[in-house]
Design a protein around this motif. Structure first.
Motif, PDB file in Angstrom:
ATOM      1  N   PHE A 278      91.207 -30.369  91.800  1.00  0.00           N
ATOM      2  CA  PHE A 278      91.334 -28.978  92.387  1.00  0.00           C
ATOM      3  C   PHE A 278      91.522 -28.183  91.062  1.00  0.00           C
ATOM      4  CE2 PHE A 278      92.201 -31.392  96.091  1.00  0.00           C
ATOM      5  CZ  PHE A 278      91.466 -30.710  97.062  1.00  0.00           C
ATOM      6  N   GLU A 279      91.431 -28.591  89.962  1.00  0.00           N
ATOM      7  CA  GLU A 279      91.938 -27.604  88.652  1.00  0.00           C
ATOM      8  C   GLU A 279      90.872 -26.551  88.319  1.00  0.00           C
ATOM      9  OE1 GLU A 279      94.366 -27.477  86.559  1.00  0.00           O
ATOM     10  OE2 GLU A 279      95.328 -29.102  87.892  1.00  0.00           O
ATOM     11  N   ALA A 280      91.200 -25.565  87.909  1.00  0.00           N
ATOM     12  CA  ALA A 280      90.602 -24.197  87.701  1.00  0.00           C
ATOM     13  C   ALA A 280      89.204 -24.341  87.014  1.00  0.00           C
ATOM     14  CB  ALA A 280      91.339 -23.347  87.146  1.00  0.00           C
ATOM     15  N   GLU A 281      88.262 -23.920  87.603  1.00  0.00           N
ATOM     16  CA  GLU A 281      86.999 -23.755  86.630  1.00  0.00           C
ATOM     17  C   GLU A 281      86.836 -22.484  85.743  1.00  0.00           C
ATOM     18  OE1 GLU A 281      83.457 -24.733  87.783  1.00  0.00           O
ATOM     19  OE2 GLU A 281      84.697 -26.327  88.514  1.00  0.00           O
ATOM     20  N   GLU A 282      86.293 -22.601  84.714  1.00  0.00           N
ATOM     21  CA  GLU A 282      86.306 -21.413  83.759  1.00  0.00           C
ATOM     22  C   GLU A 282      85.646 -20.186  84.208  1.00  0.00           C
ATOM     23  OE1 GLU A 282      84.432 -22.349  79.938  1.00  0.00           O
ATOM     24  OE2 GLU A 282      85.573 -24.294  79.751  1.00  0.00           O
ATOM     25  N   SER A 283      84.798 -20.274  85.140  1.00  0.00           N
ATOM     26  CA  SER A 283      84.293 -19.159  86.012  1.00  0.00           C
ATOM     27  C   SER A 283      84.992 -18.705  86.958  1.00  0.00           C
ATOM     28  CB  SER A 283      82.936 -19.600  86.556  1.00  0.00           C
ATOM     29  OG  SER A 283      82.924 -20.417  87.726  1.00  0.00           O
ATOM     30  N   ASP A 284      86.477 -19.275  87.291  1.00  0.00           N
ATOM     31  CA  ASP A 284      87.280 -18.685  88.354  1.00  0.00           C
ATOM     32  C   ASP A 284      87.730 -17.530  87.782  1.00  0.00           C
ATOM     33  OD1 ASP A 284      86.859 -20.972  90.002  1.00  0.00           O
ATOM     34  OD2 ASP A 284      88.876 -21.757  89.551  1.00  0.00           O
ATOM     35  N   GLY A 285      87.709 -16.381  88.798  1.00  0.00           N
ATOM     36  CA  GLY A 285      88.228 -15.338  88.546  1.00  0.00           C
ATOM     37  C   GLY A 285      88.597 -14.585  89.859  1.00  0.00           C
ATOM     38  N   PRO A 286      88.432 -13.130  89.601  1.00  0.00           N
ATOM     39  CA  PRO A 286      89.000 -12.263  90.771  1.00  0.00           C
ATOM     40  C   PRO A 286      87.768 -12.203  91.877  1.00  0.00           C
ATOM     41  CG  PRO A 286      89.008 -10.867  88.679  1.00  0.00           C
ATOM     42  CD  PRO A 286      88.493 -12.144  88.459  1.00  0.00           C
ATOM     43  N   HIS A 287      86.542 -12.640  91.543  1.00  0.00           N
ATOM     44  CA  HIS A 287      85.341 -12.544  92.504  1.00  0.00           C
ATOM     45  C   HIS A 287      85.302 -14.071  92.836  1.00  0.00           C
ATOM     46  CE1 HIS A 287      85.226  -8.606  92.201  1.00  0.00           C
ATOM     47  NE2 HIS A 287      85.118  -8.654  90.722  1.00  0.00           N
ATOM     48  N   ALA A 288      85.855 -15.140  92.446  1.00  0.00           N
ATOM     49  CA  ALA A 288      85.622 -16.444  92.938  1.00  0.00           C
ATOM     50  C   ALA A 288      86.027 -17.008  94.080  1.00  0.00           C
ATOM     51  CB  ALA A 288      86.336 -17.433  91.620  1.00  0.00           C
ATOM     52  N   LEU A 289      85.241 -17.894  94.639  1.00  0.00           N
ATOM     53  CA  LEU A 289      85.719 -18.380  96.051  1.00  0.00           C
ATOM     54  C   LEU A 289      85.908 -19.926  96.079  1.00  0.00           C
ATOM     55  CD1 LEU A 289      85.809 -17.881  99.403  1.00  0.00           C
ATOM     56  CD2 LEU A 289      83.574 -17.860  99.119  1.00  0.00           C
ATOM     57  N   HIS A 290      87.051 -20.437  96.750  1.00  0.00           N
ATOM     58  CA  HIS A 290      86.924 -21.863  96.825  1.00  0.00           C
ATOM     59  C   HIS A 290      86.771 -22.012  98.456  1.00  0.00           C
ATOM     60  CE1 HIS A 290      89.004 -23.171  92.816  1.00  0.00           C
ATOM     61  NE2 HIS A 290      87.948 -22.467  92.548  1.00  0.00           N
ATOM     62  N   ILE A 291      86.050 -23.149  98.905  1.00  0.00           N
ATOM     63  CA  ILE A 291      85.890 -23.328 100.075  1.00  0.00           C
ATOM     64  C   ILE A 291      86.415 -24.738 100.345  1.00  0.00           C
ATOM     65  CG2 ILE A 291      84.194 -23.735 102.197  1.00  0.00           C
ATOM     66  CD1 ILE A 291      82.294 -21.456 100.354  1.00  0.00           C
ATOM     67  N   LEU A 292      87.281 -25.060 101.269  1.00  0.00           N
ATOM     68  CA  LEU A 292      87.721 -26.381 101.501  1.00  0.00           C
ATOM     69  C   LEU A 292      86.727 -26.688 102.795  1.00  0.00           C
ATOM     70  CD1 LEU A 292      91.600 -26.292 101.064  1.00  0.00           C
ATOM     71  CD2 LEU A 292      89.719 -27.254  99.421  1.00  0.00           C
ATOM     72  N   ASP A 293      85.998 -27.697 102.743  1.00  0.00           N
ATOM     73  CA  ASP A 293      85.109 -28.173 103.876  1.00  0.00           C
ATOM     74  C   ASP A 293      86.187 -29.363 104.486  1.00  0.00           C
ATOM     75  OD1 ASP A 293      83.549 -28.924 105.899  1.00  0.00           O
ATOM     76  OD2 ASP A 293      81.912 -29.475 104.418  1.00  0.00           O
ATOM     77  N   LEU A 294      86.931 -28.936 105.619  1.00  0.00           N
ATOM     78  CA  LEU A 294      87.544 -30.155 106.431  1.00  0.00           C
ATOM     79  C   LEU A 294      86.819 -30.744 107.491  1.00  0.00           C
ATOM     80  CD1 LEU A 294      91.156 -28.361 106.319  1.00  0.00           C
ATOM     81  CD2 LEU A 294      90.083 -29.946 104.936  1.00  0.00           C
ATOM     82  N   THR A 295      85.538 -30.328 107.617  1.00  0.00           N
ATOM     83  CA  THR A 295      84.418 -30.798 108.829  1.00  0.00           C
ATOM     84  C   THR A 295      84.741 -32.389 109.146  1.00  0.00           C
ATOM     85  OG1 THR A 295      82.843 -29.209 108.297  1.00  0.00           O
ATOM     86  CG2 THR A 295      82.349 -30.947 109.790  1.00  0.00           C
TER      87      THR A 295
END
Length: 129
Positions: free
Chosen positions: A51-68
């Motif tokens: 779950f650590e940050a990506e270098e590309s993470d920023g104000p327009h980043a999106l993380h989706i947790l798929d719990l299907t």
């Protein structure tokens, strides 16, 4: 006559993939999201690093947790999601939860975290181009 209780569960896994949109990361969780299953399948370091940050993470980043594929979770699983949400908030990353089962929705509502992050029915709905 006493009846023996047998614990049968599928193995807990987390996959991390890039979404269609740049800056989108999809975390696909599968199996029971409990302390027993989580720590039995992954070391604490691997779990944290997933779950650590990506270098590309920023104000327009999106993380989706798929719990299907998560039939249920306990407080340890919920705590990991809330911790990730807090880290995302601190970096300006949006967090969306997809495919939440009714049992997990009940846990979210019971613990009053259901209003923290948006829920959508599918990953595709969250990861629109």
């Amino acid at each position: 006559m006493a009846v023996a209780q047998v614990w049968k569960s599928s193995r807990f896994t987390i996959e991390r993939n890039q979404g269609k949109t740049p800056g989108t990361v999809i975390f696909r969780l599968s199996g029971p999201f409990t302390a027993r299953d989580m720590h039995g399948a992954l070391s604490p370091d691997v779990l944290r690093n997933t779950f650590e940050a990506e270098e590309s993470d920023g104000p327009h980043a999106l993380h989706i947790l798929d719990l299907t594929e998560v039939p249920y979770m306990d407080s340890a699983g919920l705590g990991l999601i809330v911790s990730h949400y807090v880290r995302c908030q601190g970096r300006g990353v949006r967090l969306v939860v997809a495919g939440v089962s009714p049992r997990v929705v009940q846990l979210f509502e019971m613990t009053k975290v259901d209003g923290f992050f948006p829920r959508v029915a599918t990953v595709e709905e969250a990861d629109r181009v």
